[in-house]
Design a protein around this motif. Structure first.
Motif, PDB file in Angstrom:
ATOM      1  N   LEU A  23       0.840  -1.202   0.000  1.00 44.54           N
ATOM      2  CA  LEU A  23       0.000   0.000   0.000  1.00 44.54           C
ATOM      3  C   LEU A  23       0.878   1.258   0.000  1.00 44.54           C
ATOM      4  O   LEU A  23       0.664   2.196  -0.788  1.00 44.54           O
ATOM      5  CB  LEU A  23      -0.888  -0.042   1.250  1.00 44.54           C
ATOM      6  N   TRP A  24       1.868   1.260   0.867  1.00 44.48           N
ATOM      7  CA  TRP A  24       2.805   2.400   0.946  1.00 44.48           C
ATOM      8  C   TRP A  24       3.525   2.580  -0.393  1.00 44.48           C
ATOM      9  O   TRP A  24       3.660   3.702  -0.906  1.00 44.48           O
ATOM     10  CB  TRP A  24       3.779   2.160   2.095  1.00 44.48           C
ATOM     11  N   LEU A  25       3.942   1.473  -0.968  1.00 42.43           N
ATOM     12  CA  LEU A  25       4.635   1.524  -2.263  1.00 42.43           C
ATOM     13  C   LEU A  25       3.743   2.162  -3.342  1.00 42.43           C
ATOM     14  O   LEU A  25       4.189   3.027  -4.110  1.00 42.43           O
ATOM     15  CB  LEU A  25       4.982   0.088  -2.658  1.00 42.43           C
ATOM     16  N   LEU A  26       2.483   1.745  -3.384  1.00 41.95           N
ATOM     17  CA  LEU A  26       1.567   2.307  -4.393  1.00 41.95           C
ATOM     18  C   LEU A  26       1.354   3.798  -4.158  1.00 41.95           C
ATOM     19  O   LEU A  26       1.287   4.591  -5.104  1.00 41.95           O
ATOM     20  CB  LEU A  26       0.231   1.554  -4.369  1.00 41.95           C
ATOM     21  N   GLU A  27       1.247   4.183  -2.884  1.00 43.27           N
ATOM     22  CA  GLU A  27       1.094   5.608  -2.573  1.00 43.27           C
ATOM     23  C   GLU A  27       2.359   6.376  -2.958  1.00 43.27           C
ATOM     24  O   GLU A  27       2.294   7.486  -3.461  1.00 43.27           O
ATOM     25  CB  GLU A  27       0.759   5.813  -1.091  1.00 43.27           C
ATOM     26  N   GLU A  28       3.516   5.789  -2.745  1.00 46.16           N
ATOM     27  CA  GLU A  28       4.779   6.438  -3.125  1.00 46.16           C
ATOM     28  C   GLU A  28       4.862   6.578  -4.649  1.00 46.16           C
ATOM     29  O   GLU A  28       5.289   7.613  -5.170  1.00 46.16           O
ATOM     30  CB  GLU A  28       5.957   5.623  -2.580  1.00 46.16           C
ATOM     31  N   LEU A  29       4.421   5.541  -5.364  1.00 44.79           N
ATOM     32  CA  LEU A  29       4.468   5.601  -6.829  1.00 44.79           C
ATOM     33  C   LEU A  29       3.454   6.603  -7.376  1.00 44.79           C
ATOM     34  O   LEU A  29       3.639   7.150  -8.464  1.00 44.79           O
ATOM     35  CB  LEU A  29       4.162   4.214  -7.415  1.00 44.79           C
ATOM     36  N   ALA A 196       2.214   8.767   5.300  1.00 40.70           N
ATOM     37  CA  ALA A 196       1.034   9.277   6.011  1.00 40.70           C
ATOM     38  C   ALA A 196      -0.240   8.889   5.266  1.00 40.70           C
ATOM     39  O   ALA A 196      -1.247   8.498   5.884  1.00 40.70           O
ATOM     40  CB  ALA A 196       1.133  10.791   6.165  1.00 40.70           C
ATOM     41  N   ARG A 197      -0.208   8.968   3.941  1.00 43.55           N
ATOM     42  CA  ARG A 197      -1.407   8.587   3.160  1.00 43.55           C
ATOM     43  C   ARG A 197      -1.705   7.099   3.353  1.00 43.55           C
ATOM     44  O   ARG A 197      -2.848   6.709   3.565  1.00 43.55           O
ATOM     45  CB  ARG A 197      -1.193   8.888   1.668  1.00 43.55           C
TER      46      ARG A 197
END
Ligand SMILES: N[C@@H](CCC(=O)N[C@@H](CS)C(=O)NCC(=O)O)C(=O)O
Length: 214
Positions: A23-29, A196-197
């Protein structure tokens, strides 16, 4: 190595699990995706439909254009190569690529079994264990994150998300011994707006599927 391919991604996710890192990875991308969120206790990973997508029956699981991909490191490499910014994903011929790959594999191949060794008190000869030993892993990890930068120096890459998540998680749950170098690195990496997202989504989904009462 990013291409013009448009993402068509679903993340199969359960709160309070390793799916957080995807999830964090997708938000970072910053790519669009749909979230297939469920309570792990409902048994979905044991269903034939889920096992057809991931025979191991684990999350995170990503499906992109109908093609499933599982295993955190593989998901990170796949999504990064297709949809990552060149700065965050060293290309195959980039001099930083070997170090990037090493850190991506270090998480699953070295940190994860070292955490288990510490938690369960395994006695294994370091020359036999693929991860060496918890002590050796700790030494390598703390020297790599010492200073003010990232795993690849000045350059933030997706390896910092994957490894950074394990550092944050390991410190929080005692799989890693407290260490100021690790704590400073965890603070740097979790200061990314993408963290944070992702955490807001994690908390929302955790409230939808709350943990069992103690
Ligand atoms: N090797 C996998 C491990 C994933 C994993 O262990 N997921 C756990 C949750 S943290 C899971 O799905 N457990 C469900 C089950 O085994 O039924 C990866 O790195 O992605």
């Amino acid at each position: 190595m990013s291409t013009d391919r448009k993402p068509d991604i679903a993340l199969h996710f359960a709160p309070r699990t390793r799916s957080f890192v995807a999830l964090w990875l997708l938000e970072e991308l910053g790519v669009p995706y749909t979230l297939e969120s469920f309570d792990l206790r409902g048994g979905r990973p044991t269903t034939p439909e889920f096992r057809a997508l991931n025979p191991l029956g684990k999350v995170p699981l990503v499906v992109d254009h109908g093609r499933p991909i599982s295993e955190t490191g593989a998901i990170a490499l796949y999504l990064g190569d297709l949809y990552g910014a060149p700065e965050a994903v060293p290309a195959a011929d980039d001099p930083d690529r070997p170090a990037y790959l090493r850190w991506m594999f270090f998480v699953g191949n070295v940190m994860e079994p070292s955490f288990c060794q510490k938690m369960f008190g395994w006695e294994v000869a370091p020359s036999t264990a693929g991860w060496g030993s918890y002590a050796r892993m700790f030494e390598v990890l703390t020297s790599a994150v010492d200073g003010d930068g990232w795993l690849l120096g000045e350059r933030f890459t997706l390896a910092d998300v994957i490894l950074g998540n394990y550092v944050r998680f390991g410190l929080q749950f005692g799989m890693l011994d407290a260490d100021p170098r690790l704590e400073r690195y965890a603070a740097r990496v979790t200061a990314r707006p993408s963290f944070a997202r992702a955490m807001a989504i994690e908390e929302r989904e955790s409230a939808r599927f709350p943990p069992a009462a103690a």
